[in-house]
Design an enzyme around this catalytic site. Structure first.
Site, short mmCIF file in Angstrom:
data_model
loop_
_atom_site.label_atom_id
_atom_site.label_comp_id
_atom_site.label_asym_id
_atom_site.label_seq_id
_atom_site.Cartn_x
_atom_site.Cartn_y
_atom_site.Cartn_z
CB ALA A 211 -21.21 -15.71 -0.12
CG ASP A 212 -23.30 -11.16 -4.24
OD1 ASP A 212 -22.78 -10.49 -4.99
OD2 ASP A 212 -23.62 -12.48 -4.41
CB SER A 213 -28.60 -12.00 -1.50
OG SER A 213 -28.39 -10.80 -2.39
#
Lengths: 139, 298
Positions: free
Chosen positions: A94-96
């Protein structure tokens, strides 16, 4: 001098550092008679009260499951992929942007509002579930 | 040929003469730090890096802690990208003389190991990546934040709901006014990268500057974001008259597939002078080539 057979192991288990373990061992003794120096004491009833001795207040499994399914959907992970309470969002990829979308999904699903300060502390699925239950309780 | 665009540029110089090949015996290139007026943006396309032996060389660049971090990634693709990101930094700045540490809010920083008579340059870097591109911005003397997103990235939530949840009212108004849904989606993503780059440059984490507490405004005089003279300013919502011009922004496209936003402090760039952004594509330890040099407006 306690004269119960096995007294030393009982004392040892009561003084051990892992309360849950102590309880699981002690739960075999619902009532124990202590005789010290010939005097006998009334039976000690050992109540198992796991919720009081638990180290943290963990969220319900259903909450964790719901978080897992929202995370799976956001990250487009296959159904059989391993997502558990211990899964770290970053390790799942998961990225931001994923993280804030997940937070939005959780807000909608549970009817809560997550402050940025709280959102920043979430590293694992369990963290998210714990925060959700805390926020629901406050409502 | 070079599928990028930059909203802020007055002059665009395209260089592709700077192609350097490294022979395997000299694993580390000499230090090539930006001047104080420059910002360097490096990027890797992980899909182009396939050699197992090269990946092993990258592992050798890492400290034990960094190796552990890479191994903690659960999927092969994530591991590879984590490795490439670290190799990117380590190959640009000699790893033997630096360590990485985190600031109080978790932002990675460079920590020089140096002797008393050497004063290391104040190097700042920031990483960002997607599954198909890894980028690193480097400056000397100025905090920097960057963010990259895939142009084709779809949002799982409704675009305007997302904007309303996270952006300021002024930004939501601007985005709502866009009639084409595809353009709207692109603008939301671009704005996300700009805001993220700013917050990363600040280094105080997401909570240090919640996205809806500031507006990034494009050129107060001209509402058209494509205008050449548009500049981006930060407008803190608490005190809208206090525009912050301490921060410079640039927005570029990389490899035809990604939006990238770069934010750095003014430090080192004199008033009125342009910030120079140099974009280079690289395969660490193997090659690099300069994609563009851009002079950005104040």
């Amino acid at each position: 001098m306690a004269s119960i057979a096995g007294s030393s192991s009982l004392m040892a288990s009561l003084s051990c550092h892992k309360p849950n373990q102590a309880l699981s061992r002690a739960s075999n003794f619902n009532a124990v008679s202590l005789a010290i120096n010939g005097k006998s004491f009334p039976s000690l009833k050992l109540h198992s009260a796991p919720s009081r001795l638990r180290v943290s207040c963990a969220a319900k499994p259903e909450t964790v499951d719901k978080v897992c399914s929202i995370v799976r959907k956001q990250l487009a992970l296959p159904e059989d992929s391993a997502v558990t309470g211990e899964s770290k969002f970053s390790s799942l990829g998961a990225d931001s942007l994923d993280t804030v979308e997940i937070v939005m999904g959780l807000e909608e699903e549970f009817g809560i509002s997550v402050e940025e300060e709280s959102a920043q502390t979430i590293a694992t699925v369990q963290d998210a579930a714990d925060l959700i239950e805390k926020l629901i309780e406050k409502k | 040929m070079f599928p990028y665009s930059c909203k802020l540029c007055l002059k665009i110089k395209i260089h592709c003469v700077n192609q350097r090949m490294f022979c395997t015996s000299s694993l580390l290139s000499p230090l090539q730090l930006p001047s104080q007026m420059e910002t360097h943006l490096w990027y890797i396309l992980p899909n182009e890096v396939k050699s197992e032996s090269l990946m092993k060389k990258y592992v050798d660049l890492l400290s034990p802690i960094e190796k552990e971090h890479v191994c903690s990634m659960r999927r092969d693709e994530l591991q590879k990208n984590a490795l490439l990101a670290r190799a990117l930094i380590c190959s640009q700045v000699s790893p033997r003389s630096i360590e990485f540490k985190k600031n109080a809010h978790g932002k990675p920083e460079v920590c020089w190991q140096h002797s008393d008579d050497w004063h290391p340059p104040p190097l700042h870097f920031n990483l960002s990546h997607t599954s198909s591109l890894i980028a690193c911005g480097i400056t000397v003397g100025s905090p920097i934040g960057i963010d990259v997103e895939e142009k084709q990235r779809t949002m799982k939530n409704n675009i305007l709901s997302f904007a309303r949840r996270y952006f300021s009212r002024e930004e939501v108004e601007r985005l709502s006014a866009i009639s084409d849904p595809e353009v709207q989606r692109q603008e939301v993503i671009k704005l996300w990268t700009l805001k993220e780059a700013y917050v990363k440059a600040l280094g105080t984490g997401f909570a240090g500057a919640p996205f809806n507490t500031f507006t990034i405004r494009f050129g107060s005089a001209n509402p058209n974001p494509n205008a050449k003279d548009s500049a981006m300013v930060i407008v803190p919502l608490e005190n809208p008259s206090l525009l912050s011009t301490n921060w410079r922004f640039a927005q570029v496209e990389l490899a035809g597939s990604h939006y990238a936003a770069i934010c750095r402090e003014n430090g080192g760039i004199s008033e009125g002078a342009p910030m120079k952004l140099i974009v280079r594509k690289t395969v660490p330890l193997v090659e690099e080539h300069c994609v563009s040099e851009i002079d950005t407006v104040v």
